[in-house]
Design a protein around this motif. Structure first.
Motif, PDB file in Angstrom:
ATOM      1  N   PHE A  51      33.716  88.331   4.606  1.00 19.75           N
ATOM      2  CA  PHE A  51      34.537  89.527   4.492  1.00 19.75           C
ATOM      3  C   PHE A  51      35.012  89.755   3.058  1.00 19.75           C
ATOM      4  O   PHE A  51      35.303  90.874   2.666  1.00 19.75           O
ATOM      5  CB  PHE A  51      35.763  89.411   5.410  1.00 19.75           C
ATOM      6  N   VAL A  52      35.117  88.693   2.287  1.00 25.22           N
ATOM      7  CA  VAL A  52      35.618  88.776   0.909  1.00 25.22           C
ATOM      8  C   VAL A  52      34.608  88.104  -0.014  1.00 25.22           C
ATOM      9  O   VAL A  52      34.102  87.024   0.304  1.00 25.22           O
ATOM     10  CB  VAL A  52      36.989  88.077   0.770  1.00 25.22           C
ATOM     11  N   ASP A  56      35.453  91.335  -4.946  1.00 26.31           N
ATOM     12  CA  ASP A  56      36.726  91.809  -4.383  1.00 26.31           C
ATOM     13  C   ASP A  56      37.908  91.116  -5.047  1.00 26.31           C
ATOM     14  O   ASP A  56      38.916  91.753  -5.378  1.00 26.31           O
ATOM     15  CB  ASP A  56      36.762  91.538  -2.874  1.00 26.31           C
ATOM     16  N   ASN A  89      44.875  91.454   0.083  1.00 27.10           N
ATOM     17  CA  ASN A  89      43.706  91.569   0.951  1.00 27.10           C
ATOM     18  C   ASN A  89      43.991  90.863   2.281  1.00 27.10           C
ATOM     19  O   ASN A  89      44.297  89.673   2.301  1.00 27.10           O
ATOM     20  CB  ASN A  89      42.490  90.935   0.277  1.00 27.10           C
ATOM     21  N   PHE A  91      42.170  89.706   4.537  1.00 29.16           N
ATOM     22  CA  PHE A  91      41.266  88.625   4.910  1.00 29.16           C
ATOM     23  C   PHE A  91      41.515  87.348   4.101  1.00 29.16           C
ATOM     24  O   PHE A  91      40.881  86.331   4.347  1.00 29.16           O
ATOM     25  CB  PHE A  91      39.813  89.059   4.734  1.00 29.16           C
ATOM     26  N   GLN A 111      39.431  82.245   3.296  1.00 31.29           N
ATOM     27  CA  GLN A 111      39.458  83.456   4.108  1.00 31.29           C
ATOM     28  C   GLN A 111      40.086  83.200   5.483  1.00 31.29           C
ATOM     29  O   GLN A 111      40.024  82.090   6.010  1.00 31.29           O
ATOM     30  CB  GLN A 111      38.043  83.972   4.329  1.00 31.29           C
ATOM     31  N   SER A 138      35.331  95.429   8.908  1.00 32.55           N
ATOM     32  CA  SER A 138      34.758  95.545   7.565  1.00 32.55           C
ATOM     33  C   SER A 138      33.379  96.182   7.656  1.00 32.55           C
ATOM     34  O   SER A 138      32.598  95.881   8.563  1.00 32.55           O
ATOM     35  CB  SER A 138      34.653  94.149   6.925  1.00 32.55           C
ATOM     36  N   ARG A 140      31.184  95.651   5.498  1.00 27.92           N
ATOM     37  CA  ARG A 140      30.284  94.699   4.843  1.00 27.92           C
ATOM     38  C   ARG A 140      29.754  93.640   5.797  1.00 27.92           C
ATOM     39  O   ARG A 140      28.604  93.203   5.687  1.00 27.92           O
ATOM     40  CB  ARG A 140      31.019  94.023   3.688  1.00 27.92           C
ATOM     41  N   THR A 142      30.020  91.812   9.954  1.00 29.99           N
ATOM     42  CA  THR A 142      30.454  91.843  11.340  1.00 29.99           C
ATOM     43  C   THR A 142      30.439  90.427  11.908  1.00 29.99           C
ATOM     44  O   THR A 142      29.386  89.774  11.901  1.00 29.99           O
ATOM     45  CB  THR A 142      29.551  92.750  12.196  1.00 29.99           C
TER      46      THR A 142
END
Length: 254
Positions: A51-52, A56, A89, A91, A111, A138, A140, A142
């Protein structure tokens, strides 16, 4: 004579301590006079969560590239402020920022880990974190986790799964599923109905599983495991349409 020797010893110790403090002070001054040469970002991709990424985190460090870090004196770098920017953030579970003697700003990020995904028709979905917090979806990445549906999912997204006993019980079930590979692979979806009664839809087979309320969930999962490992192999995966394990030590197959 003894007092004179004692004085000399104290004098030597004092001078030694002063020398040590002087060296420490000089080292700190030399360290603070250095400039940031580079930024090293480490993102722990725990459980294959993506996710990150480093990009980011770099944007958060530099406030979307509006704050220059490279070339800034180490003395002027506020590590806590950088950590707080990164924690924005959702996450990001934890972050540790520090400087080394070579002028490197080192950023270590862990994360958050989702264990379920709340799905609904009236708005965007949301993930349930491992401790009950709600995380956004997200574009980006899943996560492959169990789905949660039902009448009260909007409330779950607003409050998380730690607001009251009923939600905490649901969180305990999700944590239980997450911690056991058999159930993590088998449970596809959990529907939360009235009076917090749960219906489980498995990945394999066409059975609808009436689980009942979250109470005594470990006993219910034990009974359900008997159904999948001992009953279904003999009768066939699609022989039954519904399995009821609401009541302790009972497996009612229809």
């Amino acid at each position: 004579m003894l007092n004179k020797l004692k004085f000399k010893r104290i004098h030597k110790v004092t001078l030694s301590l002063l020398a040590v403090f002087l060296l420490i002070g000089l080292a700190e001054r030399k360290h603070n006079n250095k400039y940031i040469q580079q930024i090293v970002i480490n993102v722990e991709q725990q459980y294959d969560n993506f996710f990150v990424d480093r990009g980011d985190i770099h944007k958060l460090i530099t406030n979307d590239n509006t704050i220059n870090i490279i070339g800034v004196s180490m003395e002027d770098i506020d590590l806590r402020e950088i950590e707080e920017r990164i924690k924005i953030n959702p996450f990001v579970k934890s972050v540790d920022v520090y400087k080394d003697l070579k002028g490197t700003l080192i950023v270590n990020v862990k994360q958050r880990r989702p264990i379920a995904r709340i799905i609904r028709n009236t708005g965007p979905d949301g993930y349930v974190g491992e401790f009950g917090a709600i995380l956004p979806v997200s574009g980006r990445f899943t996560a492959r986790v169990a789905l949660i549906s039902g009448e009260n999912v909007d409330e779950l997204l607003k409050t998380g799964l730690v607001a009251d006993d009923a939600k905490t019980s649901l969180l305990e079930i999700l944590q239980f599923i997450d911690q056991h590979p058999f159930w993590k692979a088998l449970v596809a979806q959990i529907e939360v109905g009235k009076d917090n009664e749960l219906t489980i839809y498995p990945q394999v087979g066409k059975q609808i599983i009436s689980f009942g309320t979250p109470e005594d969930y470990e006993i219910k999962f034990r009974n359900l495991k008997i159904f999948f490992k001992e009953i279904l192999p003999q009768r066939g995966w699609n022989h039954y349409k519904r399995v009821n394990i609401k009541y302790n030590n009972q497996i009612v197959c229809e």
